[in-house]
Motif scaffolding. Structure first.
Motif, PDB file in Angstrom:
ATOM      1  N   ILE A   1       0.843  -1.197   0.000  1.00 16.18           N
ATOM      2  CA  ILE A   1       0.000   0.000   0.000  1.00 16.18           C
ATOM      3  C   ILE A   1       0.878   1.247   0.000  1.00 16.18           C
ATOM      4  O   ILE A   1       0.615   2.207  -0.724  1.00 16.18           O
ATOM      5  CB  ILE A   1      -0.972  -0.015   1.199  1.00 16.18           C
ATOM      6  N   GLY A   2       1.934   1.239   0.791  1.00 15.06           N
ATOM      7  CA  GLY A   2       2.869   2.369   0.822  1.00 15.06           C
ATOM      8  C   GLY A   2       3.534   2.598  -0.522  1.00 15.06           C
ATOM      9  O   GLY A   2       3.717   3.735  -0.959  1.00 15.06           O
ATOM     10  N   ARG A   3       3.906   1.517  -1.181  1.00 18.76           N
ATOM     11  CA  ARG A   3       4.516   1.634  -2.504  1.00 18.76           C
ATOM     12  C   ARG A   3       3.520   2.223  -3.503  1.00 18.76           C
ATOM     13  O   ARG A   3       3.861   3.106  -4.275  1.00 18.76           O
ATOM     14  CB  ARG A   3       5.010   0.269  -2.988  1.00 18.76           C
ATOM     15  N   LEU A   4       2.286   1.740  -3.476  1.00 16.50           N
ATOM     16  CA  LEU A   4       1.261   2.277  -4.378  1.00 16.50           C
ATOM     17  C   LEU A   4       1.016   3.765  -4.118  1.00 16.50           C
ATOM     18  O   LEU A   4       0.828   4.546  -5.051  1.00 16.50           O
ATOM     19  CB  LEU A   4      -0.052   1.500  -4.230  1.00 16.50           C
ATOM     20  N   TRP A   5       1.031   4.151  -2.847  1.00 14.07           N
ATOM     21  CA  TRP A   5       0.851   5.570  -2.513  1.00 14.07           C
ATOM     22  C   TRP A   5       1.998   6.401  -3.087  1.00 14.07           C
ATOM     23  O   TRP A   5       1.779   7.365  -3.802  1.00 14.07           O
ATOM     24  CB  TRP A   5       0.752   5.785  -1.004  1.00 14.07           C
ATOM     25  N   SER A   6       3.223   6.012  -2.775  1.00 15.81           N
ATOM     26  CA  SER A   6       4.367   6.847  -3.150  1.00 15.81           C
ATOM     27  C   SER A   6       4.674   6.830  -4.644  1.00 15.81           C
ATOM     28  O   SER A   6       5.067   7.849  -5.206  1.00 15.81           O
ATOM     29  CB  SER A   6       5.613   6.463  -2.343  1.00 15.81           C
ATOM     30  N   GLU A   7       4.476   5.683  -5.304  1.00 18.16           N
ATOM     31  CA  GLU A   7       4.838   5.571  -6.719  1.00 18.16           C
ATOM     32  C   GLU A   7       3.686   5.858  -7.678  1.00 18.16           C
ATOM     33  O   GLU A   7       3.929   6.089  -8.855  1.00 18.16           O
ATOM     34  CB  GLU A   7       5.394   4.173  -7.005  1.00 18.16           C
ATOM     35  N   ASP A   8       2.451   5.790  -7.192  1.00 19.06           N
ATOM     36  CA  ASP A   8       1.315   5.928  -8.101  1.00 19.06           C
ATOM     37  C   ASP A   8       0.335   7.008  -7.645  1.00 19.06           C
ATOM     38  O   ASP A   8       0.320   8.111  -8.192  1.00 19.06           O
ATOM     39  CB  ASP A   8       0.601   4.575  -8.241  1.00 19.06           C
ATOM     40  N   ILE A   9      -0.456   6.711  -6.639  1.00 22.90           N
ATOM     41  CA  ILE A   9      -1.565   7.596  -6.260  1.00 22.90           C
ATOM     42  C   ILE A   9      -1.102   9.015  -5.944  1.00 22.90           C
ATOM     43  O   ILE A   9      -1.687   9.987  -6.430  1.00 22.90           O
ATOM     44  CB  ILE A   9      -2.349   7.007  -5.062  1.00 22.90           C
ATOM     45  N   SER A  10      -0.064   9.167  -5.158  1.00 23.25           N
ATOM     46  CA  SER A  10       0.389  10.511  -4.764  1.00 23.25           C
ATOM     47  C   SER A  10       0.868  11.343  -5.951  1.00 23.25           C
ATOM     48  O   SER A  10       0.845  12.570  -5.901  1.00 23.25           O
ATOM     49  CB  SER A  10       1.499  10.415  -3.719  1.00 23.25           C
ATOM     50  N   GLN A  11       1.283  10.679  -7.024  1.00 24.58           N
ATOM     51  CA  GLN A  11       1.823  11.371  -8.200  1.00 24.58           C
ATOM     52  C   GLN A  11       0.767  11.694  -9.259  1.00 24.58           C
ATOM     53  O   GLN A  11       1.055  12.350 -10.247  1.00 24.58           O
ATOM     54  CB  GLN A  11       2.922  10.512  -8.851  1.00 24.58           C
ATOM     55  N   ARG A  12      -0.450  11.251  -9.041  1.00 28.00           N
ATOM     56  CA  ARG A  12      -1.513  11.506 -10.013  1.00 28.00           C
ATOM     57  C   ARG A  12      -2.027  12.937  -9.901  1.00 28.00           C
ATOM     58  O   ARG A  12      -1.991  13.533  -8.829  1.00 28.00           O
ATOM     59  CB  ARG A  12      -2.691  10.557  -9.782  1.00 28.00           C
ATOM     60  N   ARG A  13      -2.551  13.438 -11.001  1.00 25.92           N
ATOM     61  CA  ARG A  13      -3.234  14.731 -10.974  1.00 25.92           C
ATOM     62  C   ARG A  13      -4.632  14.495 -10.407  1.00 25.92           C
ATOM     63  O   ARG A  13      -5.273  13.491 -10.715  1.00 25.92           O
ATOM     64  CB  ARG A  13      -3.293  15.343 -12.361  1.00 25.92           C
ATOM     65  N   VAL A  14      -5.087  15.405  -9.574  1.00 22.58           N
ATOM     66  CA  VAL A  14      -6.327  15.222  -8.821  1.00 22.58           C
ATOM     67  C   VAL A  14      -7.532  14.956  -9.727  1.00 22.58           C
ATOM     68  O   VAL A  14      -8.265  13.986  -9.517  1.00 22.58           O
ATOM     69  CB  VAL A  14      -6.607  16.449  -7.915  1.00 22.58           C
ATOM     70  N   ILE A  15      -7.741  15.786 -10.727  1.00 23.98           N
ATOM     71  CA  ILE A  15      -8.969  15.657 -11.516  1.00 23.98           C
ATOM     72  C   ILE A  15      -8.860  14.529 -12.532  1.00 23.98           C
ATOM     73  O   ILE A  15      -9.609  13.553 -12.473  1.00 23.98           O
ATOM     74  CB  ILE A  15      -9.340  16.985 -12.181  1.00 23.98           C
ATOM     75  N   GLN A  16      -7.941  14.646 -13.463  1.00 23.65           N
ATOM     76  CA  GLN A  16      -7.857  13.644 -14.528  1.00 23.65           C
ATOM     77  C   GLN A  16      -7.293  12.315 -14.042  1.00 23.65           C
ATOM     78  O   GLN A  16      -7.710  11.262 -14.508  1.00 23.65           O
ATOM     79  CB  GLN A  16      -7.006  14.171 -15.691  1.00 23.65           C
ATOM     80  N   GLY A  17      -6.362  12.337 -13.117  1.00 24.57           N
ATOM     81  CA  GLY A  17      -5.686  11.112 -12.692  1.00 24.57           C
ATOM     82  C   GLY A  17      -6.338  10.400 -11.533  1.00 24.57           C
ATOM     83  O   GLY A  17      -6.012   9.253 -11.243  1.00 24.57           O
ATOM     84  N   PHE A  18      -7.253  11.077 -10.833  1.00 22.08           N
ATOM     85  CA  PHE A  18      -7.888  10.448  -9.680  1.00 22.08           C
ATOM     86  C   PHE A  18      -9.412  10.515  -9.787  1.00 22.08           C
ATOM     87  O   PHE A  18     -10.069   9.486  -9.934  1.00 22.08           O
ATOM     88  CB  PHE A  18      -7.416  11.090  -8.375  1.00 22.08           C
ATOM     89  N   LEU A  19      -9.990  11.717  -9.737  1.00 20.82           N
ATOM     90  CA  LEU A  19     -11.444  11.834  -9.756  1.00 20.82           C
ATOM     91  C   LEU A  19     -12.079  11.255 -11.007  1.00 20.82           C
ATOM     92  O   LEU A  19     -13.164  10.690 -10.960  1.00 20.82           O
ATOM     93  CB  LEU A  19     -11.861  13.302  -9.614  1.00 20.82           C
ATOM     94  N   ARG A  20     -11.403  11.400 -12.144  1.00 24.40           N
ATOM     95  CA  ARG A  20     -11.992  10.931 -13.403  1.00 24.40           C
ATOM     96  C   ARG A  20     -11.415   9.594 -13.873  1.00 24.40           C
ATOM     97  O   ARG A  20     -11.691   9.157 -14.974  1.00 24.40           O
ATOM     98  CB  ARG A  20     -11.808  12.003 -14.462  1.00 24.40           C
ATOM     99  N   ASP A  21     -10.634   8.931 -13.042  1.00 27.84           N
ATOM    100  CA  ASP A  21     -10.036   7.646 -13.403  1.00 27.84           C
ATOM    101  C   ASP A  21     -11.057   6.529 -13.200  1.00 27.84           C
ATOM    102  O   ASP A  21     -11.481   6.252 -12.078  1.00 27.84           O
ATOM    103  CB  ASP A  21      -8.800   7.388 -12.548  1.00 27.84           C
ATOM    104  N   LYS A  22     -11.448   5.893 -14.274  1.00 21.88           N
ATOM    105  CA  LYS A  22     -12.462   4.834 -14.224  1.00 21.88           C
ATOM    106  C   LYS A  22     -12.033   3.668 -13.333  1.00 21.88           C
ATOM    107  O   LYS A  22     -12.858   3.082 -12.633  1.00 21.88           O
ATOM    108  CB  LYS A  22     -12.774   4.346 -15.632  1.00 21.88           C
ATOM    109  N   SER A  23     -10.746   3.329 -13.316  1.00 23.61           N
ATOM    110  CA  SER A  23     -10.312   2.182 -12.507  1.00 23.61           C
ATOM    111  C   SER A  23     -10.497   2.449 -11.014  1.00 23.61           C
ATOM    112  O   SER A  23     -10.806   1.531 -10.249  1.00 23.61           O
ATOM    113  CB  SER A  23      -8.859   1.813 -12.807  1.00 23.61           C
ATOM    114  N   ILE A  24     -10.332   3.684 -10.585  1.00 19.25           N
ATOM    115  CA  ILE A  24     -10.579   4.021  -9.178  1.00 19.25           C
ATOM    116  C   ILE A  24     -12.074   3.928  -8.899  1.00 19.25           C
ATOM    117  O   ILE A  24     -12.495   3.413  -7.866  1.00 19.25           O
ATOM    118  CB  ILE A  24     -10.006   5.406  -8.832  1.00 19.25           C
ATOM    119  N   GLY A  25     -12.895   4.396  -9.835  1.00 18.69           N
ATOM    120  CA  GLY A  25     -14.336   4.272  -9.683  1.00 18.69           C
ATOM    121  C   GLY A  25     -14.786   2.831  -9.615  1.00 18.69           C
ATOM    122  O   GLY A  25     -15.659   2.470  -8.819  1.00 18.69           O
TER     123      GLY A  25
END
Length: 121
Positions: free
Chosen positions: A83-107
């Motif tokens: 989980i820490g690796r996913l946070w530091s290498e992926d989620i934390s580096q995403r852009r809020v709107i396009q990379g997180f809020l609008r990411d279908k895989s997160i939905g």
């Protein structure tokens, strides 16, 4: 609520699940004769349609993540290293709107929407 005094220990927030499955089809479509409300709604719509480049880690900081990770660890969550690796290498580096809020895989994983679904009508 309006006119209510706010203390230093109070957290004020708004949550809007932009991909919510809802039992009220009119909840997100309101005609209201208030220019401030309509300006706000147009602003939200405009914001969600663009990408300002803000990274997730600028909104949900590493310090906040570390506090959450400590709590999850104490609750016995498995795979905290992964989980820490996913946070530091992926989620934390995403852009809020396009990379997180609008990411279908997160939905699809209900990562952001499940809290809304279980506390909504």
């Amino acid at each position: 609520s309006a006119g209510q005094e706010v203390s230093d220990n109070c957290i004020n927030l708004a949550s809007w699940n932009i991909a919510a499955i809802n039992n009220n089809p009119f909840e997100y479509w309101v005609t209201y004769p208030d220019s401030d409300y309509n300006d706000f709604m147009r602003g939200v719509e405009s914001l969600l349609g663009q990408d300002d480049g803000t990274l997730v880690q600028e909104v949900f900081t590493t310090e906040m993540y570390n506090e959450l990770a400590d709590e999850l660890h104490c609750l016995g969550f498995p795979d905290m290293e992964e989980i820490g690796r996913l946070w530091s290498e992926d989620i934390s580096q995403r852009r809020v709107i396009q990379g997180f809020l609008r990411d279908k895989s997160i939905g699809d994983k209900r990562l952001a929407s499940m809290p809304d679904r279980i506390t909504n009508t």
